[in-house]
Design an enzyme around this catalytic site. Structure first.
Site, PDB file in Angstrom:
ATOM      1  N   LYS A  27       0.747  -1.298   0.050  1.00 52.16           N
ATOM      2  CA  LYS A  27       0.061   0.250  -0.264  1.00 52.16           C
ATOM      3  C   LYS A  27       0.909   1.205  -0.057  1.00 52.16           C
ATOM      4  CE  LYS A  27      -3.716  -2.773   2.058  1.00 52.16           C
ATOM      5  NZ  LYS A  27      -4.850  -2.678   2.794  1.00 52.16           N
ATOM      6  N   HIS A  56      -8.606  -3.148  -6.266  1.00 47.18           N
ATOM      7  CA  HIS A  56      -8.717  -3.339  -4.728  1.00 47.18           C
ATOM      8  C   HIS A  56      -9.570  -2.298  -4.240  1.00 47.18           C
ATOM      9  CE1 HIS A  56      -7.112  -2.694  -0.619  1.00 47.18           C
ATOM     10  NE2 HIS A  56      -6.382  -3.908  -0.862  1.00 47.18           N
ATOM     11  N   GLU A  76     -11.159 -10.401  -0.914  1.00 49.69           N
ATOM     12  CA  GLU A  76     -10.661  -9.429   0.010  1.00 49.69           C
ATOM     13  C   GLU A  76     -12.123  -8.770   0.872  1.00 49.69           C
ATOM     14  OE1 GLU A  76      -6.442  -8.344  -0.193  1.00 49.69           O
ATOM     15  OE2 GLU A  76      -7.435  -6.530  -1.003  1.00 49.69           O
ATOM     16  N   GLY A 120      -7.456  -4.570   7.113  1.00 48.61           N
ATOM     17  CA  GLY A 120      -6.686  -3.606   8.197  1.00 48.61           C
ATOM     18  C   GLY A 120      -7.625  -3.419   9.552  1.00 48.61           C
TER      19      GLY A 120
HETATM   20  P1  13P Z   1      -4.556  -6.218   5.517  1.00 46.95           P
HETATM   21  O1  13P Z   1      -3.544  -7.469   5.223  1.00 46.95           O
HETATM   22  O2  13P Z   1      -3.734  -5.153   6.072  1.00 46.95           O
HETATM   23  O3  13P Z   1      -5.887  -6.381   6.179  1.00 46.95           O
HETATM   24  O4  13P Z   1      -4.624  -5.674   4.104  1.00 46.95           O
HETATM   25  C1  13P Z   1      -5.245  -6.570   3.223  1.00 46.95           C
HETATM   26  C2  13P Z   1      -5.276  -5.977   1.854  1.00 46.95           C
HETATM   27  O5  13P Z   1      -6.142  -5.154   1.517  1.00 46.95           O
HETATM   28  C3  13P Z   1      -4.313  -6.477   0.829  1.00 46.95           C
HETATM   29  O6  13P Z   1      -4.409  -6.088  -0.500  1.00 46.95           O
END
Ligand code: 13P
Length: 249
Positions: free
Chosen positions: A13, A96, A167, A173
């Site tokens: 990110k 995403h 996801e 997150g």
């Molecule tokens: P996290 O692993 O921080 O929850 O993020 C997942 C994500 O969005 C991966 O693209």
């Protein structure tokens, strides 16, 4: 029987910097060796050259976090698939939820980006996932199926070369993870949808993403249709990322 390929991809990110990236890559490469699964790091665009140079000759593949739907031209701020190829990029995340949510990306945009990547030989990691409200309204499979269908329809025969990442938005997150059973149920639905696009498409990896970490990875990866992970926060810590890679092997 042919085995499905496995992939663990870090999504850094908007984190890092020259010094932090160097330290993270030192840690990952020191422990990576010859992993049993594919491993990639999807890094912020300004650091593609840095990471390309550092991962050369290693098992760590380079990925981008987004790609333009357009080949070139007056698209200020965008990065084309051709530019990513110049830096040896093998994967590009498309769709995403943070791009869908904060940048208004539609299913049609995501499909166009997936096609732009594939046309340059970059594997798109196509993200799908429901919000908490959609899950609570029992819309999970309907939402992810709609998101994936837009891509499959646009790609036609080329759909056999994509990676899908499930996801759940509410798990990203937040430290909240889908239970292995919740994730498996969605992955099975996505697998069935890929199978309709052909046998080859059904053999492509379906990754889970959303607070996957060193502690919960093994249980998630033990599910029949979970072929790897798309890792946010835990990909910023070399030991945690390596533990997930080991769990996928
Ligand atoms: P996290 O692993 O921080 O929850 O993020 C997942 C994500 O969005 C991966 O693209």
């Amino acid at each position: 029987m042919q085995q499905r390929k496995k992939l663990v991809a870090g999504n850094w990110k908007m984190n890092g910097g020259l010094a932090a990236n160097a330290a993270l890559l030192d840690g990952v490469l020191a422990g990576l060796g010859a992993p049993a699964c594919g491993v990639a790091a999807c890094v912020p665009a300004p650091y593609l050259a840095q990471v390309q140079a550092r991962v050369a000759g290693s098992a760590l593949a380079l990925g981008a976090q987004d790609v333009s739907a357009f080949a070139s031209g007056a698209y200020t701020g965008e990065v084309s698939a051709g530019m990513l190829v110049d830096f040896g990029v093998a994967y590009a995340i498309v769709g995403h939820s943070e791009r869908r949510q904060y940048h208004g990306e539609t299913d049609a945009t995501v499909a166009a980006k997936a096609l732009a990547a594939l046309d340059k030989g970059i594997t798109p990691i196509v993200c799908v996932g429901e919000t908490l409200a959609e899950r609570e309204a029992d819309q999970t499979v309907a939402v992810v199926s709609r998101q994936l269908a837009a891509v499959l329809t646009k790609l036609g025969d080329k759909a056999a070369a994509i990676v899908v990442a499930y996801e759940p938005v509410w798990a990203i997150g937040t430290g909240r993870t889908a239970s292995p059973e919740q994730a498996q149920a969605v992955h099975a639905a996505l697998r069935a949808q890929l199978a309709e696009a052909g046998e080859a498409a059904a053999m492509q990896p379906i990754l889970y993403g959303g607070s996957m970490n060193a502690a919960n990875a093994a249980q998630l990866l033990a599910q029949a249709d979970i072929d790897g992970g798309l890792i946010g926060g835990a990909s910023l810590k070399a030991a945690d990322f390596l533990a997930i890679v080991a769990a996928a092997g």
